[in-house]
Design an enzyme around this catalytic site. Sequence first.
Site, mmCIF file in Angstrom:
data_model
loop_
_atom_site.group_PDB
_atom_site.id
_atom_site.type_symbol
_atom_site.label_atom_id
_atom_site.label_comp_id
_atom_site.label_asym_id
_atom_site.label_seq_id
_atom_site.Cartn_x
_atom_site.Cartn_y
_atom_site.Cartn_z
ATOM 1 C CG HIS A 222 -2.085 0.897 1.081
ATOM 2 N ND1 HIS A 222 -2.027 2.241 1.334
ATOM 3 C CD2 HIS A 222 -3.346 0.645 0.644
ATOM 4 C CE1 HIS A 222 -3.208 2.770 1.074
ATOM 5 N NE2 HIS A 222 -4.027 1.838 0.650
ATOM 6 C CG ASP B 188 -8.515 -4.423 -2.817
ATOM 7 O OD1 ASP B 188 -9.729 -4.305 -2.633
ATOM 8 O OD2 ASP B 188 -7.798 -3.525 -3.279
HETATM 9 N N1 CMC Z 1 4.165 -7.609 -4.807
HETATM 10 C C1 CMC Z 1 5.508 -7.565 -4.979
HETATM 11 N N2 CMC Z 1 6.243 -6.449 -4.816
HETATM 12 C C2 CMC Z 1 5.603 -5.320 -4.484
HETATM 13 C C3 CMC Z 1 4.196 -5.289 -4.286
HETATM 14 C C4 CMC Z 1 3.476 -6.487 -4.458
HETATM 15 N N3 CMC Z 1 2.150 -6.520 -4.289
HETATM 16 N N4 CMC Z 1 3.817 -4.032 -3.955
HETATM 17 C C5 CMC Z 1 4.940 -3.294 -3.957
HETATM 18 N N5 CMC Z 1 6.020 -4.070 -4.269
HETATM 19 C C6 CMC Z 1 7.435 -3.653 -4.311
HETATM 20 C C7 CMC Z 1 7.738 -2.859 -5.570
HETATM 21 O O1 CMC Z 1 8.173 -3.705 -6.623
HETATM 22 C C8 CMC Z 1 8.838 -1.948 -5.062
HETATM 23 O O2 CMC Z 1 10.020 -2.711 -4.977
HETATM 24 P P1 CMC Z 1 11.464 -2.009 -5.275
HETATM 25 O O3 CMC Z 1 11.637 -1.013 -4.162
HETATM 26 O O4 CMC Z 1 12.444 -3.136 -5.255
HETATM 27 O O5 CMC Z 1 11.351 -1.352 -6.612
HETATM 28 C C9 CMC Z 1 8.424 -1.619 -3.627
HETATM 29 O O6 CMC Z 1 7.633 -2.761 -3.211
HETATM 30 C C10 CMC Z 1 7.562 -0.350 -3.498
HETATM 31 O O7 CMC Z 1 6.470 -0.465 -4.393
HETATM 32 P P2 CMC Z 1 5.832 0.770 -5.173
HETATM 33 O O8 CMC Z 1 5.168 0.276 -6.420
HETATM 34 O O9 CMC Z 1 6.840 1.862 -5.322
HETATM 35 O O10 CMC Z 1 4.740 1.262 -4.117
HETATM 36 P P3 CMC Z 1 3.516 2.195 -4.436
HETATM 37 O O11 CMC Z 1 3.218 2.908 -3.180
HETATM 38 O O12 CMC Z 1 3.762 3.021 -5.638
HETATM 39 O O13 CMC Z 1 2.335 1.176 -4.815
HETATM 40 C C11 CMC Z 1 0.579 -0.392 -4.597
HETATM 41 C C12 CMC Z 1 1.357 0.739 -3.925
HETATM 42 C C13 CMC Z 1 -0.659 -0.707 -3.777
HETATM 43 C C14 CMC Z 1 0.113 0.091 -5.997
HETATM 44 C C15 CMC Z 1 1.485 -1.640 -4.724
HETATM 45 O O14 CMC Z 1 1.864 -2.100 -3.443
HETATM 46 C C16 CMC Z 1 0.827 -2.767 -5.516
HETATM 47 O O15 CMC Z 1 0.931 -2.793 -6.741
HETATM 48 N N6 CMC Z 1 0.121 -3.740 -4.827
HETATM 49 C C17 CMC Z 1 -0.597 -4.778 -5.520
HETATM 50 C C18 CMC Z 1 -1.943 -4.247 -5.999
HETATM 51 C C19 CMC Z 1 -2.921 -4.077 -4.856
HETATM 52 O O16 CMC Z 1 -3.107 -4.961 -4.028
HETATM 53 N N7 CMC Z 1 -3.628 -2.925 -4.849
HETATM 54 C C20 CMC Z 1 -4.641 -2.623 -3.852
HETATM 55 C C21 CMC Z 1 -4.216 -1.517 -2.915
HETATM 56 S S1 CMC Z 1 -5.331 -1.366 -1.507
HETATM 57 C C22 CMC Z 1 -6.789 -0.729 -2.186
HETATM 58 C C23 CMC Z 1 -6.671 0.696 -2.502
HETATM 59 O O17 CMC Z 1 -6.746 1.505 -1.578
HETATM 60 O O18 CMC Z 1 -6.494 1.022 -3.676
#
Ligand code: CMC
Length: 430
Positions: free
Chosen positions: A307, A364
């Site tokens: 998140h 989720d």
């Molecule tokens: N699986 C594997 N690696 C992950 C995941 C995941 N679900 N989420 C984040 N990471 C890694 C990402 O690859 C990155 O690694 P590195 O630092 O080596 O590059 C690090 O963690 C930080 O991730 P980010 O993409 O920079 O984080 P963000 O804040 O931009 O994204 C997120 C947040 C929710 C989009 C992301 O965690 C994600 O894609 N999760 C899976 C989709 C999901 O479950 N979404 C629902 C969110 S809750 C409902 C809502 O409020 O929307």
Amino acid sequence: MSKTATLTVNGKVYELPMIESTIGDTGIDISKLRSQTSFITLDPGFANTGSCRSSITYLDGEKGVLRYRGIPIKEVAEKATFVETAYLLIYGELPTKEQLSDFSHAFSRHANLHEDMKNFFLGYPNTGHPMAMLSAMICALSAYYPELLKPEPSDQEIDLMTIQLMSKIRTICACTYKKSIGEPFIYAREDYDYVANFLHMMFSTPTKEYKIQKPVVNALRTLLILHGDHEQNCSTSTVRLVGSSWANLFASISAGVCALWGPLHGGANQKVVEMLEEMHSTGADITKYIERAKDSNDPYRLMGFGHRVYKNYDPRARIIKSKCDDLFNTLGVHDPLLDIAVKLENAVLKDDYFKERKLYPNVDFYSGIIYKAIGIPANMFPVLFAIGRLPGWIAHWREMKASKETRIGRPRQVYTGEIERDFVPIEKRK
Ligand code: CMC
């Protein structure tokens, strides 16, 4: 004396006012930065940018705290109805008995769609994603209330749009489902409350009434409440941004539905169950999926984990997980996907990759398993998220309209393209 922050650019020092919060992040006001310094800030994904002042929802991602209008989410989820929660989010206070009764009765009066709208649904293919229909139908509502579409509607007009949206979203969502399975649309019943009515419109048929079961209503009520608001997330920011151009409330909410649909946001619940189903069908070897998610050369992610704001267990996920256990025990059902989900969560929580990045289950991760137990198909999960999030979107749109600080949303950019070049006629292009 109000506090300031100093910024030194090219040796010149600028004082920037600090904006105090009641709790949580303090803001550094950069609203005059460009006019004073000729510089702008760059913050992809707005991870460090406050777009507004808001008094609707507070969350502390490090501590796993979430409060609606100051009330802890656990209390709201345990004690309130969804309609009460919506009132709290939209109007800032819990309703009195009379206010709640008026609010609920207004929903009953406005539950049905204009009969012409049936034709819109009929024009869609049965395989169309329900979110495509939901966003279109919500925008279409604006065509039925032209008298409300003013740049500056009155409070009464905004209240009426609020009621129309809150009430009709259930009907629209149920119609998208009925359309997909080729069954006739079912009308709302005046004697059912908000959640029971949605289940009735989803699952009753002209010849068979759906039996309303309290544990099912209760589980769905909790899920809707937990999705009620989450401050400046992608879809809510979209609603505010669209509304800042004076677009009407229906159009702004329709845009919010589109933003929610994405698998990184509200579309994740559908993807979680699809991921668990795939794991199940391939013998539940979760290690392979975890390794893929950790591979920086593979875009694959474990859906339902991570998140932007929570760097601790999402408090909503904790409540949903316990609801999952309650519902399954009460209904006496067993879903192998729940076993896989628990196994996956345990493995992820022990894994250094996820620990270092503070990736925990989010809202989720377990919600889809509950929706599935209720009989809701996977492509409807984001739609359920939209019903829950609607009061939050409305509350933010109203707050944005009422704020004297609101200007049309219009970010800047750091341009990195060609500076200037000649137009090349097509016959001379290589
Ligand atoms: N699986 C594997 N690696 C992950 C995941 C995941 N679900 N989420 C984040 N990471 C890694 C990402 O690859 C990155 O690694 P590195 O630092 O080596 O590059 C690090 O963690 C930080 O991730 P980010 O993409 O920079 O984080 P963000 O804040 O931009 O994204 C997120 C947040 C929710 C989009 C992301 O965690 C994600 O894609 N999760 C899976 C989709 C999901 O479950 N979404 C629902 C969110 S809750 C409902 C809502 O409020 O929307």
